[in-house]
Write a protein that holds these residues in place. Sequence first.
Motif, PDB file in Angstrom:
ATOM      1  N   THR A  91       5.122 -13.471   0.514  1.00  0.00           N
ATOM      2  CA  THR A  91       5.591 -12.972   1.650  1.00  0.00           C
ATOM      3  C   THR A  91       7.136 -13.355   1.760  1.00  0.00           C
ATOM      4  O   THR A  91       7.725 -12.605   2.190  1.00  0.00           O
ATOM      5  CB  THR A  91       4.932 -13.757   2.864  1.00  0.00           C
ATOM      6  OG1 THR A  91       3.410 -13.336   2.735  1.00  0.00           O
ATOM      7  CG2 THR A  91       5.246 -13.381   4.229  1.00  0.00           C
ATOM      8  N   ASP A 127       2.350 -11.547   7.724  1.00  0.00           N
ATOM      9  CA  ASP A 127       3.368 -11.211   6.889  1.00  0.00           C
ATOM     10  C   ASP A 127       4.452 -10.372   7.551  1.00  0.00           C
ATOM     11  O   ASP A 127       5.472 -10.241   7.499  1.00  0.00           O
ATOM     12  CB  ASP A 127       2.988 -10.972   5.325  1.00  0.00           C
ATOM     13  CG  ASP A 127       2.049  -9.545   5.675  1.00  0.00           C
ATOM     14  OD1 ASP A 127       1.746  -9.054   6.573  1.00  0.00           O
ATOM     15  OD2 ASP A 127       1.598  -9.502   4.437  1.00  0.00           O
ATOM     16  N   ILE A 128       3.866  -8.952   8.186  1.00  0.00           N
ATOM     17  CA  ILE A 128       4.449  -8.130   8.872  1.00  0.00           C
ATOM     18  C   ILE A 128       5.146  -8.912  10.142  1.00  0.00           C
ATOM     19  O   ILE A 128       6.356  -8.383  10.341  1.00  0.00           O
ATOM     20  CB  ILE A 128       3.755  -6.782   9.244  1.00  0.00           C
ATOM     21  CG1 ILE A 128       2.998  -6.274   8.005  1.00  0.00           C
ATOM     22  CG2 ILE A 128       4.416  -5.913  10.105  1.00  0.00           C
ATOM     23  CD1 ILE A 128       4.168  -5.526   7.211  1.00  0.00           C
ATOM     24  N   GLY A 151       9.353  -3.669   9.398  1.00  0.00           N
ATOM     25  CA  GLY A 151       8.089  -3.306   8.294  1.00  0.00           C
ATOM     26  C   GLY A 151       6.875  -2.871   8.965  1.00  0.00           C
ATOM     27  O   GLY A 151       6.776  -3.580  10.094  1.00  0.00           O
ATOM     28  N   CYS A 152       6.062  -2.527   8.227  1.00  0.00           N
ATOM     29  CA  CYS A 152       4.685  -2.258   8.768  1.00  0.00           C
ATOM     30  C   CYS A 152       3.729  -2.205   7.418  1.00  0.00           C
ATOM     31  O   CYS A 152       4.227  -1.904   6.471  1.00  0.00           O
ATOM     32  CB  CYS A 152       4.727  -1.101   9.587  1.00  0.00           C
ATOM     33  SG  CYS A 152       4.777   0.510   8.746  1.00  0.00           S
ATOM     34  N   ARG A 153       2.522  -2.301   7.799  1.00  0.00           N
ATOM     35  CA  ARG A 153       1.602  -2.141   6.686  1.00  0.00           C
ATOM     36  C   ARG A 153       0.762  -0.730   7.022  1.00  0.00           C
ATOM     37  O   ARG A 153       0.339  -0.400   8.105  1.00  0.00           O
ATOM     38  CB  ARG A 153       0.480  -3.370   6.722  1.00  0.00           C
ATOM     39  CG  ARG A 153      -0.654  -3.172   5.705  1.00  0.00           C
ATOM     40  CD  ARG A 153      -1.447  -4.216   5.664  1.00  0.00           C
ATOM     41  NE  ARG A 153      -0.845  -5.128   4.484  1.00  0.00           N
ATOM     42  CZ  ARG A 153      -0.159  -6.354   4.675  1.00  0.00           C
ATOM     43  NH1 ARG A 153       0.213  -6.558   6.068  1.00  0.00           N
ATOM     44  NH2 ARG A 153       0.311  -6.924   3.729  1.00  0.00           N
ATOM     45  N   ASN A 164      -1.052  -0.690  10.194  1.00  0.00           N
ATOM     46  CA  ASN A 164      -1.427  -2.142  10.183  1.00  0.00           C
ATOM     47  C   ASN A 164      -2.939  -2.445  10.406  1.00  0.00           C
ATOM     48  O   ASN A 164      -3.356  -2.944  11.696  1.00  0.00           O
ATOM     49  CB  ASN A 164      -0.697  -2.695  11.535  1.00  0.00           C
ATOM     50  CG  ASN A 164       0.615  -2.864  11.427  1.00  0.00           C
ATOM     51  OD1 ASN A 164       1.401  -2.839  10.410  1.00  0.00           O
ATOM     52  ND2 ASN A 164       1.503  -2.734  12.668  1.00  0.00           N
ATOM     53  N   VAL A 184       2.823  -1.967   2.129  1.00  0.00           N
ATOM     54  CA  VAL A 184       3.985  -2.360   3.118  1.00  0.00           C
ATOM     55  C   VAL A 184       5.097  -1.675   2.727  1.00  0.00           C
ATOM     56  O   VAL A 184       5.863  -1.647   1.728  1.00  0.00           O
ATOM     57  CB  VAL A 184       4.011  -3.879   2.765  1.00  0.00           C
ATOM     58  CG1 VAL A 184       5.167  -4.496   3.734  1.00  0.00           C
ATOM     59  CG2 VAL A 184       2.607  -4.790   3.091  1.00  0.00           C
ATOM     60  N   ALA A 186       9.227  -1.373   4.473  1.00  0.00           N
ATOM     61  CA  ALA A 186      10.166  -2.118   4.976  1.00  0.00           C
ATOM     62  C   ALA A 186      11.659  -1.106   5.227  1.00  0.00           C
ATOM     63  O   ALA A 186      11.931  -0.459   4.062  1.00  0.00           O
ATOM     64  CB  ALA A 186      10.676  -3.325   4.836  1.00  0.00           C
ATOM     65  N   LEU A 218       7.904   2.298  11.686  1.00  0.00           N
ATOM     66  CA  LEU A 218       8.473   1.329  12.205  1.00  0.00           C
ATOM     67  C   LEU A 218       9.786   1.479  13.027  1.00  0.00           C
ATOM     68  O   LEU A 218      10.464   0.379  13.358  1.00  0.00           O
ATOM     69  CB  LEU A 218       8.882   0.365  10.852  1.00  0.00           C
ATOM     70  CG  LEU A 218       9.833   1.342   9.777  1.00  0.00           C
ATOM     71  CD1 LEU A 218      11.157   1.086  10.159  1.00  0.00           C
ATOM     72  CD2 LEU A 218       9.488   0.656   8.490  1.00  0.00           C
TER      73      LEU A 218
END
Length: 728
Positions: A91, A127-128, A151-153, A164, A184, A186, A218
């Motif tokens: 991370t 982590d995000i 950032g996003c998942r 997310n 992920v 960013a 994001l």
Amino acid sequence: MFNVVKKSMQWGDETLTLETGKIARQADGSVVATLGETSVHAAVTFAKEAKPGQDFFPLTVHYQEKYYAAGKVPGGFFKREARPTEKETLTARLIDRPIRPLFAPGFKNEVLVMCTVLSHDLVNDPDIVAMIAASAALTLSGVPFMGPIAGCRVGYAGGEYILNPDVEDMHDLRSNPEQRLDLVVAGTKDAVMMVESEAYELSEEEMLGAVQFGHEQLKPVIDLIVELAEEAAKEPFDYTPPDYTALYEKVKKLGEERMRAAFAIRDKQERTKAIAAAREAIKAELSEEEQADENLGDALKKLESEILRGDIVNGGLRIDGRDLKTVRPIEAEVGLLPRTHGSALFTRGETQALVVTTLGTGEDEQIIDALHGNFRSNFLLHYNFPPYSVGEVGRVGPPGRREIGHGKLAWRALQAVLPPATEFPYTIRLVSEITESNGSSSMATVCGSSLSMMDAGVPIKAPVAGVAMGLILESDGRFAVLTDILGDEDHLGDMDFKVAGTEKGITSLQMDIKVSGITPEIMRQALEQAKEGRLHILREMSKAISGVGQFSVHAPRIETMTVPTDKIREVIGSGGKVIREIVETSGAKVDINDDGLIKIASANPEAIEKAREMILSIVAEPEEGKVYRGKVVKLVDFGAFVNFFGKRDGLVHVSQITDRRLGHPSEVLKEGQEVWVKLLGFDDRGKVRLSMKAVDQETGEEIEGAGGDEGPKGGGRRRSRRKEGAEG
């Protein structure tokens, strides 16, 4: 006392909140980001002066998970958080990669970013949240940071992208066939800066769509950070990028010809020596004042970069003579090491990985203590990068962040092709020793790992290959995408874009950008070019081994069986007494999980069979109508008790011993005698009724029509006497 500024927005299914002004007010920037009930604090501090002679940008990012965040006490003897876990290291790298390129050029003041997980709701991955908090804290701090980023998942299930997804849904994609992606993304508002993913054979279009979806999702977060900064940001740090134009022009005039000749050398080691010699020759012709200029290193690097980049963009030829799409020569070999379970040597140009596979049992699984709970991993991949691989002398210690990150990238790339644990109940450990390196050793690890597992007899679904793509992006918009980049092309280029996958699709994607981002057009071209390179590498790999190899004679054999969950306690026994007896008697390792899955392991097939028989004798139930071999254990007036099924005894009534009338069973039987019996059934109390006369005692074959249902149906003396009394 506090001057709190707070901003919130609805983001997907949760509320995202950024708050500053209450915690860590002496830091240059401090933000607590909260998504749902997951909160991460990010603090940024930076030195107001650079150290004299500093020739690199000293950015340090730390991410730490506190067990109290999930209401847990750390394991181990010391009961406190110790060295960073793999998740914390990965991370920290995840946050570092998109922010590092966005600091002002030439800025060399020390910067520290610390992210601490304060609360974890076990739904939203911290982590995000940490990445967003770090970006916001940097934006508020006044440091010359050309952000913010967010950032996003992204998940992908049922043909739809998911923003997310929950932690539980992404914990183990192998056990969740509906979820095919953990990605992920960013970036800034204008461009993508970083991508990290684990995928299950997605097409190039599906992967590109996921990246674009993530980038769109994001953007509102960046707007939220800007809103927060408008009210709470500190005055920008007074920093002016150094102007070394005059020094660069002199360096170029003195050394361009020498440096160009050095870059024309195709052998890496010789080229490195020639570049170093050219650098020294240029320095020797400069004045003492110019030699002492702290910008000299940047000027020399700029000259090297312009030569390499200009040749590629203008002529399309690279420093080793290849065009933009050609992959370096490949040599692959398996079965090098006689005593290992599987081994492979994969060489691509001057990059080489020796990968060894070891197969273990359930005892070898890694137990991972994470915030969201403890779990086991039966697939391990460790990557080692010794100094000799690049011809250098250096210190050798525990794995660094780079080694952990590269190992995890290869791990993600191979997840999609591993067999289910129910079909291949082994713990698989791969170790990649990088013995040579000139670009993309992580992708060589992916290729070597596929070959090594196949050599070990692991039934992977398909081979996986990986290739690293590069980018040269000029200020006038011209660009060149490079297949299978060299170390110098990575060092002096603008992108490191690693793609791994099978013939069917992508299993992992990692992208790092050194400029302010790339466009979808560039990414699409990189993905298509990577597909061509990947398919070429897979064809070369198939020359070494085209299918799963023979299982190593040195590897343990593991067989599985399943028992009802209500029988688990019987197999284990009080304090583990029964299972220990099975292990000691059979010589096999026995492991049982909470679902009743039992793994029996041994290099000796007879030991496995013995353990299986012992377990079956405990958990199996006899079948009505079947014939069994048994032993007389007790004679009584009304019949004989026979041990016929594991530890199970049953009664052969005196009327079922033979066709003739007996006064006492001892007339034809004695204790310890082996006999054949047929299971007639069970009485209303569950007791077993057996017959000897229904079976040929010489052959063990059932006699048609014999036995029947004569005699008492009870299992003991009391019921037998009751019937006799009624008859009298």
